[in-house]
Design an enzyme around this catalytic site. Structure first.
Site, PDB file in Angstrom:
ATOM      1  N   ASP A  37     -18.711   4.923  -0.615  1.00 19.55           N
ATOM      2  CA  ASP A  37     -19.966   4.323  -0.171  1.00 19.55           C
ATOM      3  C   ASP A  37     -20.492   5.188   0.982  1.00 19.55           C
ATOM      4  O   ASP A  37     -19.953   6.280   1.253  1.00 19.55           O
ATOM      5  CB  ASP A  37     -19.786   2.838   0.211  1.00 19.55           C
ATOM      6  CG  ASP A  37     -19.069   2.640   1.537  1.00 19.55           C
ATOM      7  OD1 ASP A  37     -18.550   3.622   2.116  1.00 19.55           O
ATOM      8  OD2 ASP A  37     -19.025   1.487   2.014  1.00 19.55           O
ATOM      9  N   HIS A  38     -21.522   4.692   1.671  1.00 18.09           N
ATOM     10  CA  HIS A  38     -22.113   5.474   2.762  1.00 18.09           C
ATOM     11  C   HIS A  38     -21.124   5.695   3.904  1.00 18.09           C
ATOM     12  O   HIS A  38     -21.122   6.746   4.535  1.00 18.09           O
ATOM     13  CB  HIS A  38     -23.385   4.790   3.276  1.00 18.09           C
ATOM     14  CG  HIS A  38     -23.162   3.369   3.709  1.00 18.09           C
ATOM     15  ND1 HIS A  38     -22.875   2.357   2.810  1.00 18.09           N
ATOM     16  CD2 HIS A  38     -23.161   2.779   4.934  1.00 18.09           C
ATOM     17  CE1 HIS A  38     -22.718   1.223   3.477  1.00 18.09           C
ATOM     18  NE2 HIS A  38     -22.887   1.457   4.761  1.00 18.09           N
ATOM     19  N   CYS A  50     -14.356   4.352   1.722  1.00 21.80           N
ATOM     20  CA  CYS A  50     -15.424   3.604   2.392  1.00 21.80           C
ATOM     21  C   CYS A  50     -15.164   3.706   3.894  1.00 21.80           C
ATOM     22  O   CYS A  50     -14.369   4.556   4.317  1.00 21.80           O
ATOM     23  CB  CYS A  50     -15.527   2.156   1.883  1.00 21.80           C
ATOM     24  SG  CYS A  50     -14.180   1.051   2.351  1.00 21.80           S
ATOM     25  N   GLY A  51     -15.804   2.892   4.690  1.00 19.98           N
ATOM     26  CA  GLY A  51     -15.645   3.046   6.133  1.00 19.98           C
ATOM     27  C   GLY A  51     -14.202   2.871   6.589  1.00 19.98           C
ATOM     28  O   GLY A  51     -13.647   3.704   7.300  1.00 19.98           O
ATOM     29  N   THR A  52     -13.600   1.763   6.143  1.00 22.74           N
ATOM     30  CA  THR A  52     -12.195   1.494   6.485  1.00 22.74           C
ATOM     31  C   THR A  52     -11.247   1.763   5.329  1.00 22.74           C
ATOM     32  O   THR A  52     -10.031   1.810   5.536  1.00 22.74           O
ATOM     33  CB  THR A  52     -12.025   0.007   6.862  1.00 22.74           C
ATOM     34  OG1 THR A  52     -12.441  -0.780   5.735  1.00 22.74           O
ATOM     35  CG2 THR A  52     -12.847  -0.361   8.089  1.00 22.74           C
ATOM     36  N   GLY A  53     -11.775   1.840   4.140  1.00 22.12           N
ATOM     37  CA  GLY A  53     -10.952   1.924   2.917  1.00 22.12           C
ATOM     38  C   GLY A  53     -10.577   0.545   2.403  1.00 22.12           C
ATOM     39  O   GLY A  53     -10.039   0.412   1.301  1.00 22.12           O
ATOM     40  N   GLY A  86     -12.577  -2.452   1.923  1.00 23.15           N
ATOM     41  CA  GLY A  86     -13.466  -3.077   0.943  1.00 23.15           C
ATOM     42  C   GLY A  86     -13.378  -2.417  -0.420  1.00 23.15           C
ATOM     43  O   GLY A  86     -13.280  -3.097  -1.462  1.00 23.15           O
ATOM     44  N   HIS A 144       6.533   5.039  -6.173  1.00 26.97           N
ATOM     45  CA  HIS A 144       7.050   3.682  -6.370  1.00 26.97           C
ATOM     46  C   HIS A 144       6.052   2.750  -7.049  1.00 26.97           C
ATOM     47  O   HIS A 144       6.448   1.897  -7.836  1.00 26.97           O
ATOM     48  CB  HIS A 144       7.463   3.067  -5.030  1.00 26.97           C
ATOM     49  CG  HIS A 144       8.736   3.644  -4.477  1.00 26.97           C
ATOM     50  ND1 HIS A 144       9.441   3.049  -3.450  1.00 26.97           N
ATOM     51  CD2 HIS A 144       9.428   4.768  -4.816  1.00 26.97           C
ATOM     52  CE1 HIS A 144      10.530   3.781  -3.171  1.00 26.97           C
ATOM     53  NE2 HIS A 144      10.526   4.837  -3.982  1.00 26.97           N
ATOM     54  N   ASN A 145       4.776   2.881  -6.685  1.00 26.85           N
ATOM     55  CA  ASN A 145       3.783   1.906  -7.161  1.00 26.85           C
ATOM     56  C   ASN A 145       2.926   2.429  -8.302  1.00 26.85           C
ATOM     57  O   ASN A 145       2.070   1.704  -8.809  1.00 26.85           O
ATOM     58  CB  ASN A 145       2.874   1.468  -5.999  1.00 26.85           C
ATOM     59  CG  ASN A 145       3.653   1.073  -4.763  1.00 26.85           C
ATOM     60  OD1 ASN A 145       3.553   1.717  -3.728  1.00 26.85           O
ATOM     61  ND2 ASN A 145       4.462   0.045  -4.864  1.00 26.85           N
ATOM     62  N   ARG A 192     -13.998   6.205   8.414  1.00 27.47           N
ATOM     63  CA  ARG A 192     -14.201   5.987   9.846  1.00 27.47           C
ATOM     64  C   ARG A 192     -12.871   5.789  10.570  1.00 27.47           C
ATOM     65  O   ARG A 192     -12.864   5.462  11.759  1.00 27.47           O
ATOM     66  CB  ARG A 192     -15.099   4.750  10.061  1.00 27.47           C
ATOM     67  CG  ARG A 192     -16.503   4.936   9.508  1.00 27.47           C
ATOM     68  CD  ARG A 192     -17.283   3.631   9.537  1.00 27.47           C
ATOM     69  NE  ARG A 192     -18.635   3.813   8.985  1.00 27.47           N
ATOM     70  CZ  ARG A 192     -19.380   2.821   8.514  1.00 27.47           C
ATOM     71  NH1 ARG A 192     -18.924   1.580   8.513  1.00 27.47           N
ATOM     72  NH2 ARG A 192     -20.576   3.067   8.023  1.00 27.47           N
ATOM     73  N   HIS A 223      11.210   0.866 -10.636  1.00 28.25           N
ATOM     74  CA  HIS A 223       9.804   0.701 -10.227  1.00 28.25           C
ATOM     75  C   HIS A 223       8.918   0.344 -11.425  1.00 28.25           C
ATOM     76  O   HIS A 223       7.954  -0.398 -11.288  1.00 28.25           O
ATOM     77  CB  HIS A 223       9.302   1.982  -9.556  1.00 28.25           C
ATOM     78  CG  HIS A 223      10.163   2.415  -8.412  1.00 28.25           C
ATOM     79  ND1 HIS A 223      10.303   1.649  -7.275  1.00 28.25           N
ATOM     80  CD2 HIS A 223      10.964   3.494  -8.239  1.00 28.25           C
ATOM     81  CE1 HIS A 223      11.141   2.246  -6.445  1.00 28.25           C
ATOM     82  NE2 HIS A 223      11.559   3.366  -7.020  1.00 28.25           N
ATOM     83  N   ARG A 231       8.853  -3.277 -12.017  1.00 28.04           N
ATOM     84  CA  ARG A 231       7.984  -3.995 -11.064  1.00 28.04           C
ATOM     85  C   ARG A 231       6.512  -3.864 -11.455  1.00 28.04           C
ATOM     86  O   ARG A 231       5.725  -4.801 -11.286  1.00 28.04           O
ATOM     87  CB  ARG A 231       8.241  -3.469  -9.642  1.00 28.04           C
ATOM     88  CG  ARG A 231       9.639  -3.835  -9.172  1.00 28.04           C
ATOM     89  CD  ARG A 231      10.137  -3.043  -8.002  1.00 28.04           C
ATOM     90  NE  ARG A 231      11.533  -3.396  -7.729  1.00 28.04           N
ATOM     91  CZ  ARG A 231      12.363  -2.675  -6.994  1.00 28.04           C
ATOM     92  NH1 ARG A 231      11.947  -1.552  -6.427  1.00 28.04           N
ATOM     93  NH2 ARG A 231      13.605  -3.053  -6.812  1.00 28.04           N
TER      94      ARG A 231
HETATM   95  C1  RB5 Z   1     -19.990  -0.332   5.464  1.00 24.38           C
HETATM   96  O1  RB5 Z   1     -20.616  -0.489   6.685  1.00 24.38           O
HETATM   97  C2  RB5 Z   1     -18.537  -0.762   5.559  1.00 24.38           C
HETATM   98  O2  RB5 Z   1     -18.462  -2.141   5.686  1.00 24.38           O
HETATM   99  C3  RB5 Z   1     -17.758  -0.287   4.367  1.00 24.38           C
HETATM  100  O3  RB5 Z   1     -17.834   1.101   4.283  1.00 24.38           O
HETATM  101  C4  RB5 Z   1     -16.279  -0.594   4.370  1.00 24.38           C
HETATM  102  O4  RB5 Z   1     -15.688  -0.238   5.585  1.00 24.38           O
HETATM  103  C5  RB5 Z   1     -15.885  -1.924   3.923  1.00 24.38           C
HETATM  104  O5  RB5 Z   1     -14.700  -2.257   3.816  1.00 24.38           O
END
Ligand code: RB5
Length: 144
Positions: free
Chosen positions: A7-8, A64-67, A69, A97-98, A108, A132, A135
């Protein structure tokens, strides 16, 4: 062929990973996005998951920003085992393993050079099977 998408929030890191892998001679199909315009991460997970599940690509990378979502969304696709990894050991275990077929990163959160090591490790690792595999079969049972 490796599928990649973001995503962005993951766009910048996705672009760097793409360049890094292509520099290593790895074939990568870029499913976007292609700018930092705001989008919804479930929409970005979908084409990469479909490419992996359909066999067009062997493994996938989602950012994504945190990975968080994008990994939650990816794991809703039956047959996807998406692992959010912020370290090299987890990236190795995710495949060994997975049998993860998609790795997720936080653009981010994780620095560029570490992200390259994480992705390289994941792509080089092989599933160990054996106990594995039993599982993973239980995960398939849950999916049913
Ligand atoms: C977008 O702002 C942010 O929410 C998305 O990239 C992600 O971090 C969601 O988990």
């Amino acid at each position: 062929m490796i599928a990649i998408g973001s995503d962005h929030g993951g766009f910048e890191l996705k672009e760097h990973i793409l360049e890094h892998l292509r520099g290593e001679g790895i074939e990568v199909k870029d499913f976007g996005v292609h700018s930092e315009e705001s989008v919804d991460y479930p929409d970005c997970a979908k084409p990469v998951c479909e490419a992996v599940l359909g066999g067009e690509c062997e493994r996938g990378i989602l950012v994504c920003g945190t990975g968080i979502g994008i990994s939650i969304a990816a794991n809703k696709f039956k047959g996807v085992r998406a692992a959010l990894c912020g370290d090299v050991f987890s990236a190795k275990m995710a495949k060994e393993h997975n049998d993860a077929n998609i790795i997720c990163l936080g653009g981010r959160v994780t620095g560029r050079e570490l992200a390259f090591m994480i992705v390289d490790t994941f792509l080089e690792a092989e599933f160990q099977g054996g106990r594995h595999a039993e599982r993973i079969k239980k995960i398939h049972q849950i999916e049913k």
